[in-house]
Design a protein around this motif. Structure first.
Motif, PDB file in Angstrom:
ATOM      1  N   LYS A  90      66.932  26.990 -14.226  1.00 17.96           N
ATOM      2  CA  LYS A  90      67.267  25.675 -14.829  1.00 17.96           C
ATOM      3  C   LYS A  90      68.817  25.403 -14.945  1.00 17.96           C
ATOM      4  CE  LYS A  90      62.641  24.574 -16.347  1.00 17.96           C
ATOM      5  NZ  LYS A  90      61.776  24.585 -17.581  1.00 17.96           N
ATOM      6  N   LYS A  91      69.566  26.372 -14.818  1.00 20.68           N
ATOM      7  CA  LYS A  91      70.984  26.239 -15.004  1.00 20.68           C
ATOM      8  C   LYS A  91      71.806  26.284 -13.617  1.00 20.68           C
ATOM      9  CE  LYS A  91      71.084  29.774 -17.673  1.00 20.68           C
ATOM     10  NZ  LYS A  91      71.599  31.199 -18.426  1.00 20.68           N
ATOM     11  N   VAL A  92      71.484  25.406 -12.810  1.00 13.98           N
ATOM     12  CA  VAL A  92      72.251  25.156 -11.458  1.00 13.98           C
ATOM     13  C   VAL A  92      73.232  24.033 -11.539  1.00 13.98           C
ATOM     14  CG1 VAL A  92      71.692  24.743  -9.108  1.00 13.98           C
ATOM     15  CG2 VAL A  92      70.206  26.131 -10.286  1.00 13.98           C
ATOM     16  N   ALA A  93      74.275  24.217 -11.135  1.00 11.83           N
ATOM     17  CA  ALA A  93      75.320  23.115 -11.257  1.00 11.83           C
ATOM     18  C   ALA A  93      75.572  22.550  -9.670  1.00 11.83           C
ATOM     19  CB  ALA A  93      76.686  23.744 -11.407  1.00 11.83           C
ATOM     20  N   SER A  94      75.554  21.311  -9.731  1.00 11.46           N
ATOM     21  CA  SER A  94      75.319  20.792  -8.306  1.00 11.46           C
ATOM     22  C   SER A  94      76.663  19.773  -8.054  1.00 11.46           C
ATOM     23  CB  SER A  94      74.116  19.950  -7.925  1.00 11.46           C
ATOM     24  OG  SER A  94      74.282  19.253  -6.814  1.00 11.46           O
ATOM     25  N   PHE A  95      77.476  20.257  -7.130  1.00 10.34           N
ATOM     26  CA  PHE A  95      78.722  19.455  -6.985  1.00 10.34           C
ATOM     27  C   PHE A  95      78.698  18.766  -5.646  1.00 10.34           C
ATOM     28  CE2 PHE A  95      79.969  23.162  -9.667  1.00 10.34           C
ATOM     29  CZ  PHE A  95      80.696  22.390 -10.351  1.00 10.34           C
ATOM     30  N   SER A  96      78.928  17.565  -5.673  1.00  7.77           N
ATOM     31  CA  SER A  96      79.063  16.794  -4.153  1.00  7.77           C
ATOM     32  C   SER A  96      80.301  16.353  -4.331  1.00  7.77           C
ATOM     33  CB  SER A  96      78.392  15.496  -4.366  1.00  7.77           C
ATOM     34  OG  SER A  96      76.914  15.547  -4.824  1.00  7.77           O
ATOM     35  N   VAL A  97      81.089  16.744  -3.012  1.00  5.69           N
ATOM     36  CA  VAL A  97      82.388  16.531  -2.742  1.00  5.69           C
ATOM     37  C   VAL A  97      82.605  15.479  -1.957  1.00  5.69           C
ATOM     38  CG1 VAL A  97      84.543  17.817  -2.118  1.00  5.69           C
ATOM     39  CG2 VAL A  97      82.456  19.164  -3.043  1.00  5.69           C
ATOM     40  N   ILE A  98      84.070  14.922  -1.688  1.00 11.87           N
ATOM     41  CA  ILE A  98      84.183  13.680  -1.074  1.00 11.87           C
ATOM     42  C   ILE A  98      83.999  13.607   0.300  1.00 11.87           C
ATOM     43  CG2 ILE A  98      86.638  14.170  -0.422  1.00 11.87           C
ATOM     44  CD1 ILE A  98      87.213  11.501  -1.396  1.00 11.87           C
ATOM     45  N   ASP A  99      83.974  14.823   1.026  1.00 14.62           N
ATOM     46  CA  ASP A  99      83.688  14.931   2.386  1.00 14.62           C
ATOM     47  C   ASP A  99      82.109  15.148   2.653  1.00 14.62           C
ATOM     48  OD1 ASP A  99      82.947  17.528   1.291  1.00 14.62           O
ATOM     49  OD2 ASP A  99      84.465  18.509   3.098  1.00 14.62           O
ATOM     50  N   GLY A 100      81.078  14.962   1.803  1.00 18.27           N
ATOM     51  CA  GLY A 100      79.659  14.919   2.046  1.00 18.27           C
ATOM     52  C   GLY A 100      79.164  16.162   1.652  1.00 18.27           C
ATOM     53  N   ALA A 101      79.967  17.333   1.526  1.00 16.60           N
ATOM     54  CA  ALA A 101      79.475  18.548   1.210  1.00 16.60           C
ATOM     55  C   ALA A 101      78.704  18.700  -0.345  1.00 16.60           C
ATOM     56  CB  ALA A 101      80.230  19.452   1.488  1.00 16.60           C
ATOM     57  N   GLY A 106      74.166  28.760  -9.434  1.00 17.05           N
ATOM     58  CA  GLY A 106      73.347  28.977 -10.238  1.00 17.05           C
ATOM     59  C   GLY A 106      74.318  29.775 -11.420  1.00 17.05           C
ATOM     60  N   ILE A 107      74.259  29.366 -12.509  1.00 14.87           N
ATOM     61  CA  ILE A 107      75.263  29.500 -13.731  1.00 14.87           C
ATOM     62  C   ILE A 107      74.632  30.822 -14.508  1.00 14.87           C
ATOM     63  CG2 ILE A 107      76.716  29.070 -15.335  1.00 14.87           C
ATOM     64  CD1 ILE A 107      77.521  27.836 -12.646  1.00 14.87           C
ATOM     65  N   GLY A 108      75.515  31.988 -14.736  1.00 11.93           N
ATOM     66  CA  GLY A 108      75.123  33.022 -15.440  1.00 11.93           C
ATOM     67  C   GLY A 108      75.503  32.418 -17.035  1.00 11.93           C
ATOM     68  N   GLY A 109      74.837  32.946 -17.911  1.00 12.14           N
ATOM     69  CA  GLY A 109      75.247  32.852 -19.337  1.00 12.14           C
ATOM     70  C   GLY A 109      74.728  31.477 -20.022  1.00 12.14           C
ATOM     71  N   LYS A 110      75.634  30.776 -20.783  1.00  8.88           N
ATOM     72  CA  LYS A 110      75.100  29.644 -21.426  1.00  8.88           C
ATOM     73  C   LYS A 110      75.596  28.498 -20.661  1.00  8.88           C
ATOM     74  CE  LYS A 110      74.742  31.160 -26.213  1.00  8.88           C
ATOM     75  NZ  LYS A 110      75.209  30.910 -27.557  1.00  8.88           N
ATOM     76  N   TRP A 111      74.737  27.646 -20.305  1.00 10.85           N
ATOM     77  CA  TRP A 111      75.137  26.271 -19.681  1.00 10.85           C
ATOM     78  C   TRP A 111      76.043  25.486 -20.540  1.00 10.85           C
ATOM     79  CZ3 TRP A 111      75.119  24.231 -15.059  1.00 10.85           C
ATOM     80  CH2 TRP A 111      75.285  22.827 -14.843  1.00 10.85           C
ATOM     81  N   GLU A 112      75.797  25.508 -21.557  1.00 13.68           N
ATOM     82  CA  GLU A 112      76.554  24.703 -22.589  1.00 13.68           C
ATOM     83  C   GLU A 112      78.027  24.977 -22.568  1.00 13.68           C
ATOM     84  OE1 GLU A 112      73.748  25.914 -23.486  1.00 13.68           O
ATOM     85  OE2 GLU A 112      72.695  24.135 -23.476  1.00 13.68           O
TER      86      GLU A 112
END
Length: 132
Positions: A90-101, A106-112
């Protein structure tokens, strides 16, 4: 006292490393790469670790191989950031970039801790487009 984080790839002038975390780049449901995610004041860089060398030569082969930059994108190119999940993680960072990608890590450690470092980095970034 703030410790300095060393990297094997060149930094831009005036660029500093703000945060480093172990992460997994999730390409799709069946393909992922282990590595480290670096957050600088200008960009996000994912450095992949060569897992094939670990399988072939064990820990010594893994330690002797060089890491390589797999993905990098500028903070000013990010159009959307959100926390998602992938399977049980449940600690997955999703980035949308300007070119549509779309990049998911998946982040290790504390999400906060990661979220706080990302929010601090984004305070100084001037977006390419602003809606006013």
């Amino acid at each position: 006292m703030q410790r300095t984080i060393k990297v094997k790839w060149p930094l831009n002038p005036q660029e500093t490393i703000l945060y480093k975390v172990n992460a997994v780049y999730i390409k799709n449901s069946w393909n992922a790469k282990q590595g480290a995610l670096y957050l600088t004041n200008e960009r996000i860089v994912f450095e992949a670790k060569p897992m094939l060398m670990f399988l072939l030569f064990g820990v010594i082969g893994w330690l002797l191989t060089r890491n390589k930059k797999a993905i990098e994108f500028s903070l000013s190119d990010i159009t959307d950031f959100q926390r998602t999940k992938h399977g049980f993680n449940k600690k997955v960072a999703s980035f949308s970039v300007i070119d549509g990608a779309n990049y998911r890590f998946g982040i290790g450690g504390k999400w906060e801790t990661f979220d706080l470092a990302y929010q601090k980095a984004m305070l100084d970034v001037q977006p390419l487009f602003s809606v006013k």
